[in-house]
Design a protein around this motif. Structure first.
Motif, mmCIF file in Angstrom:
data_model
loop_
_atom_site.group_PDB
_atom_site.id
_atom_site.type_symbol
_atom_site.label_atom_id
_atom_site.label_comp_id
_atom_site.label_asym_id
_atom_site.label_seq_id
_atom_site.Cartn_x
_atom_site.Cartn_y
_atom_site.Cartn_z
ATOM 1 N N SER A 116 31.782 5.179 -5.189
ATOM 2 C CA SER A 116 31.018 6.688 -5.096
ATOM 3 C C SER A 116 32.216 8.262 -5.122
ATOM 4 N N GLY A 117 33.018 7.789 -4.761
ATOM 5 C CA GLY A 117 34.197 9.054 -4.882
ATOM 6 C C GLY A 117 34.297 9.194 -3.524
ATOM 7 N N LEU A 118 33.799 8.817 -2.285
ATOM 8 C CA LEU A 118 34.171 9.461 -1.139
ATOM 9 C C LEU A 118 35.293 8.741 -0.413
ATOM 10 N N SER A 119 35.303 9.639 1.000
ATOM 11 C CA SER A 119 36.663 8.591 2.252
ATOM 12 C C SER A 119 36.224 7.837 2.528
ATOM 13 N N VAL A 120 36.973 6.670 3.117
ATOM 14 C CA VAL A 120 36.186 6.034 4.296
ATOM 15 C C VAL A 120 37.972 5.708 4.803
ATOM 16 N N TYR A 121 37.139 6.552 6.631
ATOM 17 C CA TYR A 121 37.929 6.072 7.524
ATOM 18 C C TYR A 121 37.519 5.326 8.337
ATOM 19 N N GLY A 122 38.180 3.487 8.227
ATOM 20 C CA GLY A 122 37.908 3.159 9.516
ATOM 21 C C GLY A 122 38.637 3.429 10.976
ATOM 22 N N PHE A 123 38.093 2.982 11.600
ATOM 23 C CA PHE A 123 38.270 2.282 13.399
ATOM 24 C C PHE A 123 37.910 1.586 13.948
ATOM 25 N N GLY A 124 38.441 0.125 14.339
ATOM 26 C CA GLY A 124 39.112 -0.350 15.325
ATOM 27 C C GLY A 124 39.712 -1.252 15.640
ATOM 28 N N GLU A 125 39.926 -2.131 16.741
ATOM 29 C CA GLU A 125 40.731 -3.291 17.227
ATOM 30 C C GLU A 125 42.183 -3.731 16.725
ATOM 31 N N LYS A 126 43.427 -3.948 16.690
ATOM 32 C CA LYS A 126 43.903 -5.088 15.736
ATOM 33 C C LYS A 126 43.231 -6.553 15.609
ATOM 34 N N LYS A 127 42.317 -7.060 15.408
ATOM 35 C CA LYS A 127 41.627 -8.082 15.590
ATOM 36 C C LYS A 127 40.406 -8.465 14.201
ATOM 37 N N THR A 128 40.569 -6.976 13.475
ATOM 38 C CA THR A 128 39.434 -6.298 12.628
ATOM 39 C C THR A 128 40.069 -7.326 11.523
ATOM 40 N N PRO A 129 39.138 -8.083 10.782
ATOM 41 C CA PRO A 129 39.185 -8.586 9.660
ATOM 42 C C PRO A 129 39.842 -8.188 8.454
ATOM 43 N N GLU A 130 41.361 -8.712 7.719
ATOM 44 C CA GLU A 130 42.150 -7.779 6.898
ATOM 45 C C GLU A 130 40.929 -7.468 5.723
ATOM 46 N N PRO A 131 40.023 -8.036 4.854
ATOM 47 C CA PRO A 131 38.843 -7.407 4.244
ATOM 48 C C PRO A 131 38.392 -5.978 3.962
ATOM 49 N N PHE A 132 37.923 -5.929 6.012
ATOM 50 C CA PHE A 132 37.148 -4.640 6.334
ATOM 51 C C PHE A 132 38.677 -3.569 5.667
ATOM 52 N N VAL A 133 39.889 -3.999 6.578
ATOM 53 C CA VAL A 133 40.629 -2.942 6.534
ATOM 54 C C VAL A 133 40.770 -2.475 5.352
ATOM 55 N N ALA A 134 41.002 -3.537 4.292
ATOM 56 C CA ALA A 134 41.296 -3.670 2.978
ATOM 57 C C ALA A 134 40.437 -2.389 2.623
#
Length: 245
Positions: A116-134
């Protein structure tokens, strides 16, 4: 006023997958990207494991959203957060979202918001799965928020040898400098950093023990670094160049 800091953000926290100990530094980090107009946290507040959040919510004016676990083994909290996020998205009142969780269940949500053209900033531990990070524009590991950003202990810093042996890191810098450089091979550090962030949402110099991008690139000792004066003032701009060129 900095246009970036006037951006309206919705901060949505998964209480089951976030720690109250980092909330002060987390909100300070979010302030770099905009203003948190909405701050909500989701969980079953009848459970004892969420007890540590209660004082934090009052101190930082975060609205708790009660979500009972209707079925054992199913996470109703995730569904409630996602439904609220979509409602906020359709309101068209926000410029971006901050999703605080280490749960991969929010991967599709992050992708949908970005569509939708909006920015997404994620915050999580280093164990966060790569798909969510990407799926995020930028992802900050909360481990770095437990340290004082301006005074990271030297013992946590990666050595020059370790940095040189990190092939992914070296490749990121070399490609970014090449893409941002002029005919002489010199590149302004700011666009280099922006290019790296686009290629690797989880990149952050603090992950390597350095508070600033300039400190990290100097420590690698693979690139020439120059500080050039800007105009007639005291400020300086940092330029970098690959030593192999």
């Amino acid at each position: 006023m900095d246009q970036e800091n006037t951006r309206k953000l919705a901060v949505l926290i998964d209480a089951d997958n976030a720690q109250p100990s980092v909330i002060e530094n987390l909100l300070a980090e979010i302030a770099k990207y905009g203003t948190a107009n909405v701050k909500r946290i989701y969980g079953d507040w009848t459970l004892p494991q969420l007890k540590g959040w209660k004082e934090v919510l009052l101190n930082f004016s975060i609205q708790p959203i009660q979500q009972f676990g209707y079925t054992k083994g199913k996470n109703a909290t995730d569904s409630a957060l996602i439904i609220d996020a979509m409602d906020l998205l359709y309101s068209e009142e926000f410029d971006g979202f901050c999703l605080v969780s280490s749960d991969s269940d929010f991967t599709k949500l992050a992708a949908r918001i970005r569509e939708s053209g909006l920015s997404v900033y994620g915050f999580g531990e280093k164990k966060t799965p790569e798909p969510f990070v990407a799926a995020c524009d930028k992802f900050i590991f909360t481990e770095v928020l437990r340290d004082d950003e301006e005074d990271i202990p030297s013992g946590k810093r990666m050595s020059t040898l370790e940095l040189k042996q990190d092939t992914k890191l070296v490749s990121l810098f070399r490609h970014a400098i090449k893409a941002s450089s002029d005919d002489s091979g010199w590149a302004h550090l700011a666009p280099v950093g922006s290019h790296i962030a686009k290629q690797s949402p989880e990149f952050d110099p603090r992950n390597y023990g350095y508070s600033k991008l300039g400190e990290l690139i100097k420590a690698m000792k693979l690139f020439e670094v120059e500080e050039r004066p800007v105009g007639q003032g005291q400020s300086k701009a940092i330029y970098v160049k690959d030593k192999r060129r």
